[in-house]
Design a protein around this motif. Structure first.
Motif, PDB file in Angstrom:
ATOM      1  N   GLY A 299       6.979  34.440  28.626  1.00 58.23           N
ATOM      2  CA  GLY A 299       7.506  35.140  30.090  1.00 58.23           C
ATOM      3  C   GLY A 299       8.335  36.111  29.834  1.00 58.23           C
ATOM      4  O   GLY A 299       8.935  36.144  31.425  1.00 58.23           O
ATOM      5  N   ALA A 300       9.411  36.281  29.876  1.00 51.92           N
ATOM      6  CA  ALA A 300      10.102  36.907  29.670  1.00 51.92           C
ATOM      7  C   ALA A 300       9.709  38.378  30.210  1.00 51.92           C
ATOM      8  O   ALA A 300       8.594  38.794  29.936  1.00 51.92           O
ATOM      9  N   ARG A 301      10.516  39.055  31.563  1.00 50.68           N
ATOM     10  CA  ARG A 301      10.374  40.341  31.659  1.00 50.68           C
ATOM     11  C   ARG A 301      11.629  41.356  31.688  1.00 50.68           C
ATOM     12  O   ARG A 301      12.298  41.553  32.340  1.00 50.68           O
ATOM     13  N   PRO A 302      11.703  41.433  30.132  1.00 47.08           N
ATOM     14  CA  PRO A 302      13.128  42.616  30.709  1.00 47.08           C
ATOM     15  C   PRO A 302      12.667  44.030  30.137  1.00 47.08           C
ATOM     16  O   PRO A 302      11.753  44.412  30.870  1.00 47.08           O
ATOM     17  N   ALA A 303      13.520  44.640  30.788  1.00 42.81           N
ATOM     18  CA  ALA A 303      13.715  46.292  31.327  1.00 42.81           C
ATOM     19  C   ALA A 303      14.435  47.282  31.106  1.00 42.81           C
ATOM     20  O   ALA A 303      15.490  46.683  31.214  1.00 42.81           O
ATOM     21  N   ILE A 304      14.170  48.672  30.900  1.00 42.65           N
ATOM     22  CA  ILE A 304      15.013  49.427  30.706  1.00 42.65           C
ATOM     23  C   ILE A 304      15.649  50.301  32.146  1.00 42.65           C
ATOM     24  O   ILE A 304      14.330  50.383  33.531  1.00 42.65           O
ATOM     25  N   ILE A 305      16.817  49.736  32.839  1.00 46.20           N
ATOM     26  CA  ILE A 305      16.730  50.096  34.014  1.00 46.20           C
ATOM     27  C   ILE A 305      18.658  50.966  34.171  1.00 46.20           C
ATOM     28  O   ILE A 305      18.159  51.215  34.824  1.00 46.20           O
ATOM     29  N   GLY A 306      18.419  51.258  32.949  1.00 45.65           N
ATOM     30  CA  GLY A 306      19.188  52.932  33.019  1.00 45.65           C
ATOM     31  C   GLY A 306      20.391  53.276  32.320  1.00 45.65           C
ATOM     32  O   GLY A 306      19.649  53.127  30.895  1.00 45.65           O
ATOM     33  N   ARG A 307      21.145  54.529  31.831  1.00 42.87           N
ATOM     34  CA  ARG A 307      21.280  55.653  30.799  1.00 42.87           C
ATOM     35  C   ARG A 307      22.967  55.165  30.865  1.00 42.87           C
ATOM     36  O   ARG A 307      23.946  55.289  32.108  1.00 42.87           O
ATOM     37  N   VAL A 308      23.575  55.398  30.263  1.00 47.75           N
ATOM     38  CA  VAL A 308      24.728  56.061  29.439  1.00 47.75           C
ATOM     39  C   VAL A 308      25.499  57.534  29.807  1.00 47.75           C
ATOM     40  O   VAL A 308      24.800  57.951  28.968  1.00 47.75           O
ATOM     41  N   GLU A 309      26.199  57.448  30.972  1.00 44.64           N
ATOM     42  CA  GLU A 309      26.970  58.916  30.716  1.00 44.64           C
ATOM     43  C   GLU A 309      28.174  59.316  30.569  1.00 44.64           C
ATOM     44  O   GLU A 309      29.352  58.636  30.636  1.00 44.64           O
ATOM     45  N   GLU A 310      28.356  60.248  30.765  1.00 45.21           N
ATOM     46  CA  GLU A 310      29.688  60.875  30.100  1.00 45.21           C
ATOM     47  C   GLU A 310      30.114  60.426  31.633  1.00 45.21           C
ATOM     48  O   GLU A 310      29.851  60.607  32.630  1.00 45.21           O
ATOM     49  N   GLY A 311      32.286  59.728  32.146  1.00 40.44           N
ATOM     50  CA  GLY A 311      32.408  59.600  33.446  1.00 40.44           C
ATOM     51  C   GLY A 311      33.498  58.609  33.338  1.00 40.44           C
ATOM     52  O   GLY A 311      33.366  57.819  32.131  1.00 40.44           O
ATOM     53  N   ALA A 312      32.858  57.854  35.095  1.00 44.71           N
ATOM     54  CA  ALA A 312      33.553  56.479  34.559  1.00 44.71           C
ATOM     55  C   ALA A 312      32.975  55.775  35.784  1.00 44.71           C
ATOM     56  O   ALA A 312      32.286  56.567  36.429  1.00 44.71           O
TER      57      ALA A 312
END
Lengths: 338, 338
Positions: A299-312
């Protein structure tokens, strides 16, 4: 004498908590504090650990109100939260301590139910409670009961998971839908009922983290469990410690419809709501799909939700397609949620 | 549902506490609890510790009232108590955790003073605070602040100190005068003042235990710090775990005159009063004199107070020369003393 006073927001896990820790606690503990803001500290040294492993050590006090709510209670929370803080360093739990502060007049039957839930959660983890303490304070000097759980865990050789290891290009994965725990507690506290009852997600995470480590190994860079302050606070913790920017897509973040509905009704941002059985991971480029395949099921619904970028900082691509800053919550949105 | 209610005596460290732990806590934690009644649990296993050492792990919550009293305060107590629980297993402290439950409205200046005392005690120990947590509860839901401190320590190869290792023929040594801590707290709480102010003995004990271990090694059989329930509870803990009888001589037990006077005034038995910087040791025959020579100095007045015999229970040879049973206190004599 500093006459400023403690406010509820100091305990909310947001901006106010992090200022209290940096400006008061670290400041006055001075050189005796070797802390950072990780969920667990790592201990070790050749005389202790001759192998490649290290020891993780963590503590949390649990003051949730009410003591019982749909899906969990204080006892389950006290075990899961501490097991999860170990798991967030990639550490297998070796033993827990359980320290009780009980209010005079508490029914033993209530204590018994809480301890039985703690037992069930410990069996799931799996981990044993190896030491403990019990104090009693007068009626009116506590609020039923508080539990402080500490944990010791073993970090295997080659495992190096830290808030500070996210790198530009990493993908951000969340292990399941967010916000359930906080909504379960708040709805119960406020006496709200919805068509579909929302249950807390409180669960020990070591098994899922272990499976993830087996699959991706050193490509698992950073882990954090979005407890107080929710997903927003977790993303901020990783972004700050790793000196990177994180961008997440609102549409990709799994939220169950009754949770979204209740959050809107209560005027709360679901991205700041506490979870007790979820984690956010930063994974090396190209490994997130493999991670999902490990995390799916039951029943788990994992997801890719974003990315790491340069910056802050942390930014959110909204459902409408705009982009805005996702702020670190201040801390007074949902007091005593764990 | 068990309708019996928690009473202050359940937290007093005597008979009622030990019944609560055995009949409620161990019972309902079930197989998930691997506990005994030692001050610290030992963790280990070949995959963790390839050397001969093992790991000690302990926790205690501190709820003393008032927060500040002559000679110590909550912060000093929270560090000393946990360092001492490690030392009672012969463990060198490796790291502490500090978990704060703060009441809304607490002055930051109070928190700062408590943290500074914790720092001083940690430097004395010496040990570092490596991890922590902060929760805030509403005004009225706590009593200023509570601290839960856990500790991890390293037990060197060859060290085997346990409540259960006292043997008939062993000599019983106490490391200094008893009762000071409880009298300092109670006099302050009740607004009593005496000609000579009594100060708490709260102090980290690892340094003295380390010196003792260097001198007598494996001849140091059992150690216990007489906190809640005092010397009487410590002697009972050793007698029960080792299945022996302990006989102590009232005349040999060091008590400072102002402490004896205050205890009499308050109607309390000094042998049941809490200490936070003392220990009781069971030492192999012929080694107690050597132990005293290590423990003397810096104003300490250690003493040989009795012997371990075959049998069960604890008996006292009174100042008048009679012999009576020294009972395990019930637990309501001095609430919230630590």
């Amino acid at each position: 004498m500093n006459d400023e006073r403690i406010r509820l927001a100091h305990g909310g896990g947001g901006e106010m908590t992090s200022r209290l820790i940096r400006e008061v606690i670290f400041e006055h503990l001075g050189a005796s504090a070797a802390g950072d803001l990780e969920d667990s500290a790592l201990l070790g040294g050749p005389e202790l650990l001759e192998g490649p492993g290290r020891l993780a050590f963590t503590t949390d006090s649990y003051v949730v109100r009410p003591l019982f709510f749909p899906g969990a209670d204080l006892g389950r929370l006290a075990v899961c939260g501490t097991v999860n803080d170990l798991a967030m360093r990639g550490a297998r739990p070796l033993g827990l301590s359980l320290s009780l502060i009980l209010e005079e007049g508490l029914k033993l039957g209530v204590l018994e139910r809480v301890l039985e839930s703690a037992r069930e959660a410990a069996e799931e983890a799996p981990v044993q409670v190896v030491t403990g303490d019990t104090k009693v304070v007068e009626h009116g000097a506590a609020d039923g009961m508080y539990i402080t759980t500490s944990g010791v865990g073993a970090v295997g050789g080659g495992v190096d998971v830290s808030l500070s290891r996210a790198r530009p290009g990493d993908e951000i994965v969340v292990s399941g839908p967010v916000g359930n725990h906080a909504i379960a507690v708040l709805a119960c506290r406020e006496g709200l009922s919805f068509e579909t009852e929302v249950e807390s997600d409180a669960a020990p995470l070591w098994g899922r983290v272990e499976a993830l480590l087996s699959r991706v190994g050193g490509d698992l860079h950073a882990l954090n469990d979005p407890t107080r302050g929710g997903l927003a606070a977790s993303l901020h913790a990783i972004a700050a410690a790793s000196a990177v920017r994180i961008e997440v897509r609102e549409r990709s973040i799994p939220v169950e419809p009754p949770v979204a509905f209740a959050a809107e009704l209560l005027g709360l941002d679901v991205l700041t709501l506490a979870n007790e059985g979820r984690f956010v991971a930063a994974l090396a480029p190209g490994t997130a799909e493999g991670a999902l395949s490990v995390l799916e099921g039951r029943g788990a619904r994992p997801a890719i939700i974003g990315r790491v970028e340069e910056g802050a900082g942390v930014s959110l691509v909204t459902a409408g397609g705009g982009r805005r800053v996702l702020e670190l919550p201040y801390g007074e949105e949902a007091p005593r949620i764990c």
